[in-house]
Design a protein around this motif. Sequence first.
Motif, PDB file in Angstrom:
ATOM      1  N   TYR A  53       0.831  -1.199   0.000  1.00 28.74           N
ATOM      2  CA  TYR A  53       0.000   0.000   0.000  1.00 28.74           C
ATOM      3  C   TYR A  53       0.872   1.258   0.000  1.00 28.74           C
ATOM      4  O   TYR A  53       0.653   2.200  -0.760  1.00 28.74           O
ATOM      5  CB  TYR A  53      -0.927  -0.045   1.220  1.00 28.74           C
ATOM      6  CG  TYR A  53      -1.741   1.211   1.411  1.00 28.74           C
ATOM      7  CD1 TYR A  53      -2.831   1.500   0.596  1.00 28.74           C
ATOM      8  CD2 TYR A  53      -1.418   2.121   2.420  1.00 28.74           C
ATOM      9  CE1 TYR A  53      -3.581   2.649   0.784  1.00 28.74           C
ATOM     10  CE2 TYR A  53      -2.156   3.273   2.613  1.00 28.74           C
ATOM     11  CZ  TYR A  53      -3.241   3.530   1.783  1.00 28.74           C
ATOM     12  OH  TYR A  53      -3.960   4.680   1.967  1.00 28.74           O
TER      13      TYR A  53
ATOM     14  N   ALA B 281       2.564   1.606  -3.201  1.00 26.91           N
ATOM     15  CA  ALA B 281       1.635   2.129  -4.207  1.00 26.91           C
ATOM     16  C   ALA B 281       1.413   3.624  -4.019  1.00 26.91           C
ATOM     17  O   ALA B 281       1.332   4.386  -4.984  1.00 26.91           O
ATOM     18  CB  ALA B 281       0.308   1.365  -4.130  1.00 26.91           C
ATOM     19  N   GLN B 282       1.283   4.039  -2.706  1.00 29.33           N
ATOM     20  CA  GLN B 282       1.134   5.470  -2.445  1.00 29.33           C
ATOM     21  C   GLN B 282       2.339   6.257  -2.949  1.00 29.33           C
ATOM     22  O   GLN B 282       2.201   7.321  -3.556  1.00 29.33           O
ATOM     23  CB  GLN B 282       0.942   5.702  -0.944  1.00 29.33           C
ATOM     24  CG  GLN B 282      -0.464   5.412  -0.443  1.00 29.33           C
ATOM     25  CD  GLN B 282      -0.606   5.818   1.006  1.00 29.33           C
ATOM     26  OE1 GLN B 282       0.299   5.609   1.812  1.00 29.33           O
ATOM     27  NE2 GLN B 282      -1.763   6.399   1.346  1.00 29.33           N
ATOM     28  N   HIS B 283       3.548   5.713  -2.652  1.00 27.39           N
ATOM     29  CA  HIS B 283       4.778   6.384  -3.107  1.00 27.39           C
ATOM     30  C   HIS B 283       4.817   6.457  -4.628  1.00 27.39           C
ATOM     31  O   HIS B 283       5.138   7.515  -5.204  1.00 27.39           O
ATOM     32  CB  HIS B 283       5.989   5.628  -2.571  1.00 27.39           C
ATOM     33  CG  HIS B 283       7.300   6.158  -3.099  1.00 27.39           C
ATOM     34  ND1 HIS B 283       7.839   7.342  -2.682  1.00 27.39           N
ATOM     35  CD2 HIS B 283       8.162   5.648  -4.051  1.00 27.39           C
ATOM     36  CE1 HIS B 283       8.964   7.564  -3.322  1.00 27.39           C
ATOM     37  NE2 HIS B 283       9.186   6.544  -4.143  1.00 27.39           N
ATOM     38  N   GLN B 284       4.459   5.344  -5.264  1.00 31.23           N
ATOM     39  CA  GLN B 284       4.463   5.340  -6.732  1.00 31.23           C
ATOM     40  C   GLN B 284       3.430   6.306  -7.280  1.00 31.23           C
ATOM     41  O   GLN B 284       3.660   6.968  -8.296  1.00 31.23           O
ATOM     42  CB  GLN B 284       4.216   3.924  -7.241  1.00 31.23           C
ATOM     43  CG  GLN B 284       5.393   2.979  -6.986  1.00 31.23           C
ATOM     44  CD  GLN B 284       5.085   1.552  -7.410  1.00 31.23           C
ATOM     45  OE1 GLN B 284       3.915   1.208  -7.623  1.00 31.23           O
ATOM     46  NE2 GLN B 284       6.130   0.739  -7.502  1.00 31.23           N
ATOM     47  N   ALA B 285       2.275   6.374  -6.566  1.00 29.42           N
ATOM     48  CA  ALA B 285       1.246   7.312  -7.015  1.00 29.42           C
ATOM     49  C   ALA B 285       1.736   8.750  -6.895  1.00 29.42           C
ATOM     50  O   ALA B 285       1.510   9.578  -7.785  1.00 29.42           O
ATOM     51  CB  ALA B 285      -0.033   7.111  -6.196  1.00 29.42           C
ATOM     52  N   ARG B 286       2.405   9.035  -5.748  1.00 30.85           N
ATOM     53  CA  ARG B 286       2.955  10.395  -5.598  1.00 30.85           C
ATOM     54  C   ARG B 286       3.991  10.694  -6.662  1.00 30.85           C
ATOM     55  O   ARG B 286       4.012  11.780  -7.246  1.00 30.85           O
ATOM     56  CB  ARG B 286       3.560  10.547  -4.192  1.00 30.85           C
ATOM     57  CG  ARG B 286       2.541  10.663  -3.076  1.00 30.85           C
ATOM     58  CD  ARG B 286       3.199  11.149  -1.793  1.00 30.85           C
ATOM     59  NE  ARG B 286       4.226  10.219  -1.326  1.00 30.85           N
ATOM     60  CZ  ARG B 286       3.996   9.206  -0.502  1.00 30.85           C
ATOM     61  NH1 ARG B 286       2.776   8.964  -0.064  1.00 30.85           N
ATOM     62  NH2 ARG B 286       4.998   8.422  -0.105  1.00 30.85           N
ATOM     63  N   GLU B 287       4.887   9.712  -6.896  1.00 31.18           N
ATOM     64  CA  GLU B 287       5.898   9.902  -7.926  1.00 31.18           C
ATOM     65  C   GLU B 287       5.260  10.095  -9.295  1.00 31.18           C
ATOM     66  O   GLU B 287       5.711  10.913 -10.099  1.00 31.18           O
ATOM     67  CB  GLU B 287       6.859   8.707  -7.953  1.00 31.18           C
ATOM     68  CG  GLU B 287       7.784   8.615  -6.757  1.00 31.18           C
ATOM     69  CD  GLU B 287       8.681   9.838  -6.658  1.00 31.18           C
ATOM     70  OE1 GLU B 287       9.223  10.259  -7.702  1.00 31.18           O
ATOM     71  OE2 GLU B 287       8.827  10.383  -5.543  1.00 31.18           O
ATOM     72  N   LEU B 288       4.194   9.301  -9.525  1.00 31.65           N
ATOM     73  CA  LEU B 288       3.511   9.417 -10.816  1.00 31.65           C
ATOM     74  C   LEU B 288       2.874  10.794 -10.961  1.00 31.65           C
ATOM     75  O   LEU B 288       2.954  11.423 -12.019  1.00 31.65           O
ATOM     76  CB  LEU B 288       2.452   8.319 -10.943  1.00 31.65           C
ATOM     77  CG  LEU B 288       1.675   8.300 -12.269  1.00 31.65           C
ATOM     78  CD1 LEU B 288       2.635   8.128 -13.448  1.00 31.65           C
ATOM     79  CD2 LEU B 288       0.629   7.189 -12.263  1.00 31.65           C
ATOM     80  N   ARG B 289       2.248  11.283  -9.846  1.00 27.20           N
ATOM     81  CA  ARG B 289       1.655  12.614  -9.904  1.00 27.20           C
ATOM     82  C   ARG B 289       2.719  13.683 -10.118  1.00 27.20           C
ATOM     83  O   ARG B 289       2.521  14.622 -10.897  1.00 27.20           O
ATOM     84  CB  ARG B 289       0.873  12.887  -8.609  1.00 27.20           C
ATOM     85  CG  ARG B 289      -0.443  12.149  -8.519  1.00 27.20           C
ATOM     86  CD  ARG B 289      -1.298  12.712  -7.397  1.00 27.20           C
ATOM     87  NE  ARG B 289      -0.698  12.506  -6.083  1.00 27.20           N
ATOM     88  CZ  ARG B 289      -0.869  11.432  -5.335  1.00 27.20           C
ATOM     89  NH1 ARG B 289      -1.651  10.444  -5.774  1.00 27.20           N
ATOM     90  NH2 ARG B 289      -0.299  11.317  -4.149  1.00 27.20           N
TER      91      ARG B 289
END
Length: 777
Positions: A147, A150-158
Amino acid sequence: MQDTSEGARFARMVRLGLRLAAEPDPDVQLRHLYGEAREILQADHVEMLLPDEEGRLSHGGELLRDRPALPLRLSSPAAPLDPARLPRGLPPLGSLLSMPMQNDGHRHGWLVVGRAPGKPPFAPGDEQIAAMLAAGLAIFRENIRLYRQAQHQARELRREIAQRERSENALRRLTRIHRMRSRIAAEIVRCRNQQQLFKEVCRTAVDQGGFRMAWIGVQQGELVEPVACHGEDHGYMNLLRDYQRAGHRDGPAITALRERREIVCNDIARAPLMAAWRAPALERGYRSVAILPVFARSRLAGCLALYAGETDFFSEEEQQLLIELAGDISHALEFIANEERLDFLSYYDPLTGLANRRLFHERLNQHLLAARQTTARVAVILVDLVQFKAVNDAVGMAAGDEVLKSVAERLTRLAGNPAYLARTGGDRFAALIPDLKDSASLSLMLRDRVWTRLSHPIEVAGRSLSLSGKVGLALFPEDGDDGETLFRNAEAALKRAKQTGERYLFYTAQMGSAMKQRLELDTRLRHAMQDDQFVLYYQPKVDLRDGTVCGAEALIRWESPELGLVPPGQFIPLLEENGMIVEVGRWALEQAAADRSSWMRAGIAVPRIAVNVSAVQLRDAAFIDHVGSVLERYPQSAGGIELELTESSMLANPDATLPLLQRLRDMGVNLALDDFGTGYSSLSYLSRLPLATVKIDRSFVLRMGDSANTISIVSSVISLAHSMGLRVVAEGVDSTEQLKFLRLLHCDEIQGHLFSPALPPEEFVALLRRGRTLPPE
């Protein structure tokens, strides 16, 4: 009973799994796990022991620190478990159950469950339930890890998406600016004047560069005056003018011009420089602004202002591109200025502002075209300033230019219309008179107006100078039917006036014949140099102490196949006029050095050889280098070459002449002052010159027998020269009477037909071999 209890616990485990699956918050999930573990296992303490970043369980105590992944169940019915062996921080426990938390072979830590002392120990069934909870916690830990990943990847993606959007926006802006710059480059090629260029730059900046508004201003004193604008102005330019007149002198445009650097405000709402203009700018949607100075010929020409509708519009890359754009505009301004200057120079004299010869001829032909239709008469007038060269030499070229400008102003006032005037040469002016009534009135005007105005003294360089002029005139239609013929015939009349001393002369057919002969002579002279028709003759100089030959003057002669031996007086002035004297003078110096070296190698005692140098040669930038190269090629002649220079050539530019003469003297070249007494010498200046010899002009020698005053002058010249340590040569000595006077006055040397005329090289060598001398008194 036991089976029912176990079934109930398993049912609670199932409900726990469903509840956890429905709960998205990991912290809430963890609280549910702990709470249910206490209830299901009737535990007093539930805890997860997690390894550190390096995978060690340093706080697991003796029991768990290095234990393999196997369940551990302990109890102590009589007393609490030994805390020294247990993980740190646990409360007093009577029984302990510890289960490894594993998932896919990866251990996440330990689930530790404890009961207080005095309570029943954990049973094997509790161990099974604890194993299920530990497995769930392992999955929970893995899910938490996934989780958070995924949050870190989501932040990086954003962040990546935001950065990509920023990069794409910056790229779009850079692309617009590149496109704008390319379009402006095309406009630069097309535009032919400054105002057109400014308008096109502003229009292209808005249409192609995406700017909300663009303007260009020029500096006027302490203010910036907008001269071109495009885009959403809405009266902003008028506000700029009003604010500046009201005393606001600290805005970005004035600052950019004052400090000669670009000014960028990426947030108009906060930029201190925009304080006075902030509200009007924000009302119009301006959020960022860049002011770029523009130069022309290294001088500040103005500024380009670009307004954007968003903050932080101008990145470093964009600023650099815009600085380069300002450089492009500066180059364009220089190109336009050069073109305008070239256009001006094509038709006007840069010194006086009058038309040049080309424009004068165009205007003359226009007036002739009109005159043919109305049978009117037209006069072409050429004016040459008398003795302007001597004035120029005496006061310097800068002061001479001021004299020419003063003369141009006087002639303009006389003509009334400057379109009738031109400066066609160094000290030559031209005028045309359309609708001439009669030549008599023209003569009256020349006598009563032109000479009166020209003769008024001109104050320049602290001196009062008086000038006069010579005038040549030609009339349409009697003296020519076209402008070129009229101008040429006016030149012929002018030349004749200068020869005869008349103030002015109208053209006659005989003058045209003389001009034609002069043109033919000029053409033959050019062929003479190519065909080796020039030769050197040598006229001996005699030492009056012992009568021996002590020197010779190399004199140019022209042996023309068509004209025979041409006298120097007929072609030397023409050589100086057409500039060929530089080339011919170089040849004469080299030939004299070559002859002297050749004779010396033949065993002949050769005296020093003097070569004449004109003022035109002395102004030649390569003159000193040529003398040096000749002496290097003919080292035998290095100490035996003398250069004869006139007073006027030495005084033409004193500041430049003195060091040049000193360099010649340092090279071993003797210097002689030729025709002394005919110029405008300053004795104090002459005393500074590195001279060895002074030559008395033949005009004084000729008049010695007729005038006591002339004898006094010659005597004074000789005494003065001797006091300065100079030798004196008298030229043009043709009679024994002149020789007698010169001996009495203690002249050092003579030159003239009395001893010998100028001789061809072979005859001069024969004279040296015979050792001929001047008879004693």
